[in-house]
Design a protein around this motif. Structure first.
Motif, PDB file in Angstrom:
ATOM      1  N   SER A 131     -62.435 -37.431  47.192  1.00 13.83           N
ATOM      2  CA  SER A 131     -62.628 -38.878  46.899  1.00 13.83           C
ATOM      3  C   SER A 131     -62.208 -39.143  48.535  1.00 13.83           C
ATOM      4  CB  SER A 131     -61.970 -39.762  46.194  1.00 13.83           C
ATOM      5  OG  SER A 131     -60.623 -39.407  46.275  1.00 13.83           O
ATOM      6  N   ASP A 132     -62.318 -40.322  48.992  1.00 15.03           N
ATOM      7  CA  ASP A 132     -61.525 -40.680  50.284  1.00 15.03           C
ATOM      8  C   ASP A 132     -60.005 -40.549  50.181  1.00 15.03           C
ATOM      9  OD1 ASP A 132     -64.111 -41.247  51.276  1.00 15.03           O
ATOM     10  OD2 ASP A 132     -64.160 -43.450  50.995  1.00 15.03           O
ATOM     11  N   ASP A 133     -59.411 -40.588  48.915  1.00 13.97           N
ATOM     12  CA  ASP A 133     -58.063 -40.641  48.879  1.00 13.97           C
ATOM     13  C   ASP A 133     -57.494 -39.008  48.643  1.00 13.97           C
ATOM     14  OD1 ASP A 133     -58.262 -43.260  49.372  1.00 13.97           O
ATOM     15  OD2 ASP A 133     -57.425 -43.892  47.440  1.00 13.97           O
ATOM     16  N   ALA A 168     -46.342 -27.686  58.515  1.00 16.26           N
ATOM     17  CA  ALA A 168     -46.797 -28.674  59.458  1.00 16.26           C
ATOM     18  C   ALA A 168     -48.300 -28.987  59.538  1.00 16.26           C
ATOM     19  CB  ALA A 168     -46.383 -27.838  60.922  1.00 16.26           C
ATOM     20  N   TRP A 169     -48.251 -30.153  59.231  1.00 15.80           N
ATOM     21  CA  TRP A 169     -49.689 -30.733  59.215  1.00 15.80           C
ATOM     22  C   TRP A 169     -50.046 -31.563  60.377  1.00 15.80           C
ATOM     23  CZ3 TRP A 169     -53.675 -30.888  55.571  1.00 15.80           C
ATOM     24  CH2 TRP A 169     -54.869 -31.930  56.020  1.00 15.80           C
ATOM     25  N   VAL A 170     -50.873 -30.985  61.376  1.00 19.92           N
ATOM     26  CA  VAL A 170     -51.025 -31.490  62.733  1.00 19.92           C
ATOM     27  C   VAL A 170     -52.473 -32.167  62.728  1.00 19.92           C
ATOM     28  CG1 VAL A 170     -51.110 -31.084  65.223  1.00 19.92           C
ATOM     29  CG2 VAL A 170     -49.475 -29.945  63.728  1.00 19.92           C
ATOM     30  N   GLY A 171     -52.525 -33.359  62.761  1.00 17.41           N
ATOM     31  CA  GLY A 171     -54.048 -33.939  62.712  1.00 17.41           C
ATOM     32  C   GLY A 171     -54.048 -35.213  62.000  1.00 17.41           C
ATOM     33  N   ASP A 172     -55.187 -35.422  61.341  1.00 16.74           N
ATOM     34  CA  ASP A 172     -55.664 -36.807  60.773  1.00 16.74           C
ATOM     35  C   ASP A 172     -54.759 -36.848  59.232  1.00 16.74           C
ATOM     36  OD1 ASP A 172     -56.529 -39.080  59.956  1.00 16.74           O
ATOM     37  OD2 ASP A 172     -58.451 -38.405  59.389  1.00 16.74           O
ATOM     38  N   SER A 173     -54.143 -37.811  59.134  1.00 13.57           N
ATOM     39  CA  SER A 173     -53.670 -38.098  57.734  1.00 13.57           C
ATOM     40  C   SER A 173     -54.752 -38.542  56.758  1.00 13.57           C
ATOM     41  CB  SER A 173     -52.780 -39.127  57.800  1.00 13.57           C
ATOM     42  OG  SER A 173     -51.702 -39.107  58.643  1.00 13.57           O
ATOM     43  N   ASN A 174     -55.177 -37.547  55.891  1.00 14.84           N
ATOM     44  CA  ASN A 174     -56.358 -37.658  55.275  1.00 14.84           C
ATOM     45  C   ASN A 174     -56.312 -37.306  53.754  1.00 14.84           C
ATOM     46  OD1 ASN A 174     -56.792 -34.880  55.112  1.00 14.84           O
ATOM     47  ND2 ASN A 174     -58.524 -34.973  56.550  1.00 14.84           N
ATOM     48  N   ASN A 175     -57.495 -37.555  52.955  1.00 12.32           N
ATOM     49  CA  ASN A 175     -57.421 -36.893  51.505  1.00 12.32           C
ATOM     50  C   ASN A 175     -56.910 -35.663  51.081  1.00 12.32           C
ATOM     51  OD1 ASN A 175     -59.617 -35.970  53.195  1.00 12.32           O
ATOM     52  ND2 ASN A 175     -61.219 -36.815  51.767  1.00 12.32           N
ATOM     53  N   VAL A 176     -57.217 -34.588  51.917  1.00 13.15           N
ATOM     54  CA  VAL A 176     -56.520 -33.226  52.154  1.00 13.15           C
ATOM     55  C   VAL A 176     -54.976 -33.347  51.874  1.00 13.15           C
ATOM     56  CG1 VAL A 176     -56.619 -30.996  52.721  1.00 13.15           C
ATOM     57  CG2 VAL A 176     -58.845 -32.372  52.560  1.00 13.15           C
ATOM     58  N   GLY A 198     -51.182 -45.007  64.718  1.00 11.88           N
ATOM     59  CA  GLY A 198     -52.387 -45.588  64.150  1.00 11.88           C
ATOM     60  C   GLY A 198     -53.243 -44.604  63.254  1.00 11.88           C
ATOM     61  N   TYR A 199     -52.907 -43.410  63.126  1.00  9.51           N
ATOM     62  CA  TYR A 199     -53.493 -42.327  62.109  1.00  9.51           C
ATOM     63  C   TYR A 199     -52.354 -41.736  61.133  1.00  9.51           C
ATOM     64  CZ  TYR A 199     -57.601 -43.247  65.231  1.00  9.51           C
ATOM     65  OH  TYR A 199     -58.651 -43.816  65.955  1.00  9.51           O
ATOM     66  N   GLY A 200     -51.339 -42.353  60.966  1.00  7.88           N
ATOM     67  CA  GLY A 200     -50.416 -41.799  60.237  1.00  7.88           C
ATOM     68  C   GLY A 200     -50.704 -42.134  58.788  1.00  7.88           C
ATOM     69  N   ILE A 201     -49.921 -41.817  57.661  1.00  2.00           N
ATOM     70  CA  ILE A 201     -50.033 -41.747  56.368  1.00  2.00           C
ATOM     71  C   ILE A 201     -49.992 -43.358  55.854  1.00  2.00           C
ATOM     72  CG2 ILE A 201     -49.201 -41.196  54.041  1.00  2.00           C
ATOM     73  CD1 ILE A 201     -47.909 -38.665  55.614  1.00  2.00           C
ATOM     74  N   PRO A 202     -50.856 -44.228  55.493  1.00  7.99           N
ATOM     75  CA  PRO A 202     -50.748 -45.421  54.884  1.00  7.99           C
ATOM     76  C   PRO A 202     -49.828 -45.506  53.956  1.00  7.99           C
ATOM     77  CG  PRO A 202     -53.058 -44.622  54.538  1.00  7.99           C
ATOM     78  CD  PRO A 202     -52.161 -43.399  55.067  1.00  7.99           C
ATOM     79  N   ASP A 203     -49.134 -46.890  53.928  1.00  9.17           N
ATOM     80  CA  ASP A 203     -47.673 -47.105  52.883  1.00  9.17           C
ATOM     81  C   ASP A 203     -48.190 -46.693  51.566  1.00  9.17           C
ATOM     82  OD1 ASP A 203     -46.222 -47.612  54.963  1.00  9.17           O
ATOM     83  OD2 ASP A 203     -46.423 -49.727  54.915  1.00  9.17           O
ATOM     84  N   ARG A 204     -49.337 -47.029  50.980  1.00 10.87           N
ATOM     85  CA  ARG A 204     -49.603 -47.019  49.815  1.00 10.87           C
ATOM     86  C   ARG A 204     -49.607 -45.356  49.347  1.00 10.87           C
ATOM     87  NH1 ARG A 204     -55.172 -46.029  48.161  1.00 10.87           N
ATOM     88  NH2 ARG A 204     -56.272 -45.930  49.874  1.00 10.87           N
ATOM     89  N   MET A 205     -50.073 -44.601  50.363  1.00 13.84           N
ATOM     90  CA  MET A 205     -50.234 -42.950  49.996  1.00 13.84           C
ATOM     91  C   MET A 205     -48.870 -42.582  50.133  1.00 13.84           C
ATOM     92  SD  MET A 205     -52.882 -42.143  49.151  1.00 13.84           S
ATOM     93  CE  MET A 205     -54.678 -42.630  49.166  1.00 13.84           C
ATOM     94  N   GLU A 224     -42.342 -37.627  59.223  1.00 17.12           N
ATOM     95  CA  GLU A 224     -43.420 -37.857  59.959  1.00 17.12           C
ATOM     96  C   GLU A 224     -43.243 -38.348  61.538  1.00 17.12           C
ATOM     97  OE1 GLU A 224     -45.520 -41.464  57.636  1.00 17.12           O
ATOM     98  OE2 GLU A 224     -43.735 -41.446  57.079  1.00 17.12           O
ATOM     99  N   THR A 225     -44.348 -37.915  62.513  1.00 18.80           N
ATOM    100  CA  THR A 225     -44.151 -37.905  63.700  1.00 18.80           C
ATOM    101  C   THR A 225     -45.225 -38.033  64.340  1.00 18.80           C
ATOM    102  OG1 THR A 225     -43.452 -36.621  65.434  1.00 18.80           O
ATOM    103  CG2 THR A 225     -44.143 -35.366  63.710  1.00 18.80           C
ATOM    104  N   THR A 226     -45.524 -38.512  65.598  1.00 18.32           N
ATOM    105  CA  THR A 226     -46.482 -38.638  66.499  1.00 18.32           C
ATOM    106  C   THR A 226     -46.550 -37.437  67.367  1.00 18.32           C
ATOM    107  OG1 THR A 226     -45.450 -40.066  67.920  1.00 18.32           O
ATOM    108  CG2 THR A 226     -46.874 -41.110  66.317  1.00 18.32           C
ATOM    109  N   VAL A 227     -45.604 -36.627  67.343  1.00 13.92           N
ATOM    110  CA  VAL A 227     -45.305 -35.375  68.259  1.00 13.92           C
ATOM    111  C   VAL A 227     -45.942 -34.282  67.748  1.00 13.92           C
ATOM    112  CG1 VAL A 227     -43.934 -34.271  69.970  1.00 13.92           C
ATOM    113  CG2 VAL A 227     -43.656 -36.835  69.600  1.00 13.92           C
ATOM    114  N   PRO A 228     -46.902 -33.531  67.890  1.00 11.81           N
ATOM    115  CA  PRO A 228     -47.079 -32.264  67.252  1.00 11.81           C
ATOM    116  C   PRO A 228     -46.184 -30.992  67.391  1.00 11.81           C
ATOM    117  CG  PRO A 228     -49.105 -32.899  68.543  1.00 11.81           C
ATOM    118  CD  PRO A 228     -48.036 -34.029  68.704  1.00 11.81           C
TER     119      PRO A 228
END
Ligand code: CP
Ligand code: NVA
Length: 329
Positions: A131-133, A168-176, A198-205, A224-228
């Motif tokens: 799903s999207d989540d 280390a997850w480097v990229g979009d914060s998504n369902n996977v 702007g593409y980090g993990i949303p608070d509810r997640m 969490e970071t913005t620096v790979p």
């Protein structure tokens, strides 16, 4: 519907069962063509598994159909143009009708509420096929892959013997990521997520991921970071996924720009200081912008065993939720 619905012991058991079925089935196949291990043979005999997919799929579709076939059942693929769902009929009506004729629904949807509502109104188990989540079947296969590649000490069921590792997850914060991070926290594996601002993990997640730590003696940390490079520091495994998930196609240009500099390469691993012997994972489908060919096809890549393990994850989930009515034995 998501990894957060499981206890660490339940999640670990699903992973260990997947691995055990892989070994047993391969041994049976080696013994003769068409042999299925006695433990799987006929487990879904006479049963139909409805596969309702509103988005495309290679791995989830093939692994689910193959798993149902291995277990002697009938997989019924229902693509978005095949059934009335979403066009001419409500989720409620669809769920009532399909669950009255089948033993399980495996559903790939957009909004997570669609699969949650299907489950609410269904008289049979519903398995989330993305799903999207969340993407729970992927998380089972991913930890099977990590377990098979890394576990050195005997796995005790609640941790798989992986405590202290770093992903280390480097990229979009998504369902996977959301299900993988939940599993990491449960198993005492640290996970560092580097995404552009702007593409980090949303608070509810974040809340869902962190609530997996409850009751766990030594939960994994979520960083969490913005620096790979920061995420990659001392990591055992580098992971990524597409920067443009299904449903986000209209944002492609904006996303490609925002994620520049987040491609996984050997240079990034070196600059960031990944552990010697680090491995690479990706759920696939893959695009070269998020990981270059050298890493994706290189000796440290686990991507093809990871994809194959989707089959064994599907077997394990179908056994637990359909054959054993949700008891993870
Ligand atoms: N990893 C995965 O779910 O792939 P598909 O979209 O091809 O099913
Ligand atoms: N994040 C991707 C995963 C595909 C398996 C998507 O949702 O499209």
């Amino acid at each position: 519907l998501s990894i957060g619905q499981l206890s660490p012991a339940e999640f670990s058991k699903l992973v260990l069962n997947a691995s055990a079925y892989k070994q047993a089935t391969k041994a049976a196949f080696a013994a003769g063509p068409g042999q299925v291990p006695r433990t799987l043979d006929g487990k879904l005999k006479g049963r139909t598994v409805a596969m309702m997919f509103s988005k495309r799929s290679t791995r989830t579709r093939v692994s689910t159909e193959a798993a149902v076939a291995l277990m002697g059942g009938h997989p019924m693929f229902l693509g978005k143009d095949d059934i009335q769902l979403g066009v001419n009929e409500s989720l409620y009506d669809t769920s009532k009708v399909i669950s009255s004729m089948t033993s399980c629904m495996v559903a790939r949807v957009g909004p997570h509420s669609d699969v949650a509502n299907l489950a609410k109104d269904s008289s049979v188990p519903v398995i989330n096929a993305l799903s999207d989540d969340f993407h729970p079947l992927q998380a089972i296969a991913d930890f099977q892959t990590i377990h098979e590649a890394f576990a050195t000490k005997p796995a005790h069921e609640a941790s798989l013997g992986l405590e202290g590792m770093k992903v280390a997850w480097v990229g979009d914060s998504n369902n996977v990521l959301f299900d993988m991070a939940t599993a990491c926290v449960m198993l005492g594996v640290d996970i560092a997520v580097a995404s552009p601002a702007g593409y980090g993990i949303p608070d509810r997640m974040k809340q869902i991921i962190l609530s997996a730590a409850e009751g766990v003696a030594k939960p994994g940390k979520l960083i969490e970071t913005t620096v790979p490079e920061e995420a990659v520091k001392d990591a055992d495994i580098l992971v990524t996924d597409t920067w443009v998930s299904m449903g986000q196609e209209a944002e492609t240009q904006r996303r490609l720009k925002a994620f520049a500099g987040f491609q996984i390469t050997n240079e990034l691993a070196k600059r960031g200081g990944a552990k010697p012997g680090w491995k690479f994972m990706h759920c696939l489908p893959r695009h070269p912008e998020e990981v270059d060919d050298e890493v994706f096809y290189g000796p440290q890549s686990l991507v093809f065993p990871e994809a194959e393990n989707r089959l064994w994850a599907a077997v394990s989930a179908l056994e637990a939720f359909v054959v054993n009515n949700g008891r993870i034995l």
